[in-house]
Design a protein around this motif. Structure first.
Motif, PDB file in Angstrom:
ATOM      1  N   HIS A  43      40.574  31.078  40.284  1.00 17.52           N
ATOM      2  CA  HIS A  43      39.109  31.145  40.204  1.00 17.52           C
ATOM      3  C   HIS A  43      38.464  29.765  40.293  1.00 17.52           C
ATOM      4  CE1 HIS A  43      39.418  35.368  39.091  1.00 17.52           C
ATOM      5  NE2 HIS A  43      40.346  35.037  38.208  1.00 17.52           N
ATOM      6  N   ILE A  58      34.086  33.034  35.685  1.00 14.26           N
ATOM      7  CA  ILE A  58      34.549  33.915  36.763  1.00 14.26           C
ATOM      8  C   ILE A  58      33.366  34.675  37.350  1.00 14.26           C
ATOM      9  CG2 ILE A  58      35.939  35.967  37.263  1.00 14.26           C
ATOM     10  CD1 ILE A  58      37.978  34.844  35.178  1.00 14.26           C
ATOM     11  N   ASP A  59      32.455  35.135  36.483  1.00  9.88           N
ATOM     12  CA  ASP A  59      31.261  35.830  36.961  1.00  9.88           C
ATOM     13  C   ASP A  59      30.409  34.914  37.838  1.00  9.88           C
ATOM     14  OD1 ASP A  59      31.960  38.152  35.662  1.00  9.88           O
ATOM     15  OD2 ASP A  59      30.625  37.840  33.951  1.00  9.88           O
ATOM     16  N   LEU A  74      44.071  30.623  35.660  1.00  6.94           N
ATOM     17  CA  LEU A  74      42.668  30.524  36.069  1.00  6.94           C
ATOM     18  C   LEU A  74      42.451  29.712  37.337  1.00  6.94           C
ATOM     19  CD1 LEU A  74      41.016  30.017  32.553  1.00  6.94           C
ATOM     20  CD2 LEU A  74      41.237  32.134  33.876  1.00  6.94           C
ATOM     21  N   GLY A 119      31.515  32.392  39.714  1.00 10.47           N
ATOM     22  CA  GLY A 119      32.190  32.212  40.990  1.00 10.47           C
ATOM     23  C   GLY A 119      32.101  30.814  41.561  1.00 10.47           C
TER      24      GLY A 119
END
Length: 672
Positions: free
Chosen positions: A583, A536-537, A580, A539
């Motif tokens: 994302h 997620i960080d 999820l 991206g």
């Protein structure tokens, strides 16, 4: 030794020491006589390191071999500096025989210089003099008339003519300093040439050390000092996925982290920002590091969330500035702009993140920027660092010859640029998955409770090994951190770690139940949670694959703890796919039947237990499983690995929440 053997020995010796030249930097040559197989008459040829080779690992197959008479005849048809790129194509008409490497742009330098042996190298000390504002005067002061100065000129045919002329005019010289670039040395024998190269390099080192000031980068800026190692690495692991995600805006890249003393000291000093803004100078450097790095302008103690926010701002500014750089210098026939993302990101207190299309390219980019730091230090110690002009950098970065070289690169493998973490990968199914992912181009971290087994597999495939107990949240986080520090981030996670204890209900203990649920249900949850945070960080999406089992839907005897744990994993797939997907993270599963061959689970007692349940010999358990399937085929570890690749290799881009059976057809386990 033959002349080529002497050349290889000299090249390998010079290339083995990073003080002499960097990876894949520089080239060497030798001239000698051979018998022309067509005429039987002696012919003089040039052996020269070919395009893209590395001196330290050079073999004879990496040499280009050219007829010296034909190469030197090109002087008579040379159309001038404005059309000198045409001469590279002419080198092909000078080749002697078939095979060998493609001639590089520096071939003319080696062929036109009147010396039997020539070295062209990129030593930090030599480039420091070459990039000093008064480099010509410093070269005279350092060497007297033993080494001459050649003004900056882009590598090519004209540079070869320039150096040949300087040598002819200075018969006492052993070599030259090439403005903004590096050094060239020569000799009558291979030994003399190597000796002269080392003489120039070591003399320059001694000159810079004795003549230079103590703090060429200025004083330490308070608050920008290196963090303690543990804190530094923890912060690097937290930032790496963010930095890699930004650096992958135009094209997915792999990362490399460096926190050497050289880097940390540079990041703490007053001149960091102005020197970094000047960029690198040697063509080999900026072709890998781009025109300049991205530099975070916050102190070491700034909160991580502030650094992340600032990184995003600086990245947007970097892209705008790179686009402006391209537009300032592009002409009608310039190649299209390539990626506008940085290849080098510098974070004070933490270190350097470097990026490339694969791990080696990322590592080499970092090594080249360390070389650039050393060059800047040397130049600033005795003068002022003055790299070549921005316009010259653009001419080389967007050179038609460089573009042609890029177009000749082989097509990347399906998983090139992807970073995978596979749990339980020290043996069996996990090992097969890791091997397949690596073969398809992925960078792979091998996680296993057995650290020795993980290290062995990592050694086989060129990955990194992580000793990890998936039931321990801290150990799982450490495994994810180790992956992102090794490769810059994480894209693909395979939850494969598992074990099994086959017992009837009344004989199954709480410990049996807890152990299997801790490893497979809880362990998969912990791994997915830690990996999803990093994804997620970043991206840029990702894949999580669960190696579940046909037992997640098939009710077999004496298997309550294992089957229930596998059913837990199977539903995690559905739950996480739903959560999820926003994302860009896809979550899928693979349901194998019993994989006997190479399995650590079966070898650890599960095979004997299941064989007893079914009343067959343990050695024939695989055959037994095969015969109860529709296809009558035994499932092997590589079959499971193939399913993982099918899910993650790029064709099933719109598939998530799926379980793929790899069981040769077990009707009772059909998904409904």
């Amino acid at each position: 030794m033959t002349v080529p053997e002497q050349l290889i020995a000299r090249s390998n010796a010079l290339g083995a020491d990073p003080r002499n030249t960097n990876y894949a930097g520089g080239n060497t040559s030798a001239k000698g006589a051979v018998t022309d197989p067509v005429t039987g008459v002696p012919a003089e040829v040039l052996w020269v390191k070919g395009s893209g080779g590395d001196l330290g690992t050079l073999k004879e197959s990496g040499l280009a071999v050219l007829r010296l008479d034909r190469l030197r005849s090109l002087v008579d048809v040379y159309p001038g500096v404005e059309r000198e790129d045409e001469m590279v194509a002419a080198f092909d008409y000078c080749l002697h025989g078939r095979g060998g490497a493609a001639p590089s742009i520096d071939t003319a330098m080696h062929g036109l210089v009147e010396a039997p042996h020539v070295d062209h190298l990129h030593p930090d000390s030599g480039i420091a003099l070459a990039t000093a504002a008064d480099g010509a005067a410093l070269t005279k002061e350092c060497f007297g008339d033993r080494v001459a100065w050649v003004d900056w000129r882009r590598p090519g045919f004209q540079l070869g003519l320039d150096i040949a002329a300087v040598k002819a005019a200075n018969p006492q010289a052993i070599g030259v300093i090439l403005g903004g670039h590096g050094i060239t040395a020569w000799g009558a024998t291979s030994e003399e040439c190597e000796r002269n190269s080392l003489d120039i390099i070591r003399t320059a080192e001694e000159f810079l050390a004795s003549r230079g000031i103590a703090e060429p980068f200025g004083p330490v800026v308070p608050g920008f000092e290196a963090l303690p190692e543990a804190e530094r690495h923890a912060r690097a692991a937290a930032l790496a996925p963010v930095v890699r995600g930004l650096a992958s805006t135009d094209q997915r890249v792999v990362g490399h982290y460096t926190d050497s003393d050289v880097v940390l000291e540079f990041l703490s000093r007053e001149k960091l920002q102005p020197l970094a803004a000047l960029g690198t100078s040697c063509p080999d450097h900026f072709l890998r590091t781009k025109v300049r790095p991205l530099v975070v302008d916050l102190p070491s103690s700034a909160p991580v969330e502030d650094v992340v926010a600032r990184l995003k701002e600086l990245h947007a500014e970097y892209r705008d500035e790179y686009r402006a750089y391209y537009e300032r210098h592009a002409v009608a026939d310039s190649p299209a702009m390539r990626g506008a993302d940085p290849a080098i990101v510098l974070v004070p207190g933490v270190g350097m993140f470097s990026f490339g299309k694969d791990k080696q390219t990322a590592r080499v980019a970092g090594e080249f920027y360390v070389n650039a730091i050393n060059v800047m230090r040397g130049a600033e110690a005795v003068s002022t660092y003055a790299p070549i002009a921005e316009s010259e950098k653009f001419r080389i970065e967007y050179w038609a010859l460089e573009e042609a070289k890029l177009q000749r690169m082989p097509k990347p493998k399906p998983l090139a640029g992807r970073i995978a973490l596979v749990t339980g990968a020290g043996s069996g199914i996990g090992k097969a998955i890791a091997v397949r992912l690596a073969a398809e181009g992925a960078c792979v971290a091998i996680a296993d409770l057995n650290g020795d087994a993980a290290a062995e597999v990592a050694g086989e495939i060129g990955g990194v090994a992580v000793t990890a107990d998936v039931t321990d949240a801290a150990a799982v986080q450490a495994a994810v951190d180790a992956t992102v520090l090794a490769f810059g981030g994480i894209d693909l996670v395979v939850n494969n770690a598992g074990l099994s204890i086959s017992k009837p209900l009344l004989e199954t203990t709480e410990r049996d139940w807890d152990l299997q649920h801790d490893v497979m249900a809880k362990g998969s949850f912990l791994v997915a949670r830690a990996a999803a945070k990093a994804m997620i960080d970043q991206g840029i999406g990702g894949d999580i694959v669960y190696i579940s089992s046909k037992n997640s839907v098939f009710a077999g005897p004496n298997n309550v703890a294992y089957g229930a744990a596998k059913a837990d994993q199977a539903h995690q797939v559905r739950l996480l796919a739903a959560e999820l997907g926003a994302h860009g993270i896809r979550v899928n599963g693979v349901n194998p039947d019993g994989v006997v061959q190479g399995s650590g689970i079966f070898a650890g007692g599960w095979g004997a237990q299941r064989a007893a349940v079914y009343g067959v010999e343990e050695a024939k358990l695989g055959e037994f499983y095969a015969q109860r399937t529709i296809l009558k085929r035994e499932v092997l570890p590589e079959h499971v690995a193939a399913a993982v690749f099918a899910l993650t290799g790029g064709d099933l881009t719109h598939t998530t929440g799926l379980h793929v059976p790899v069981d040769a057809g077990v009707a009772a386990a059909f998904l409904r």
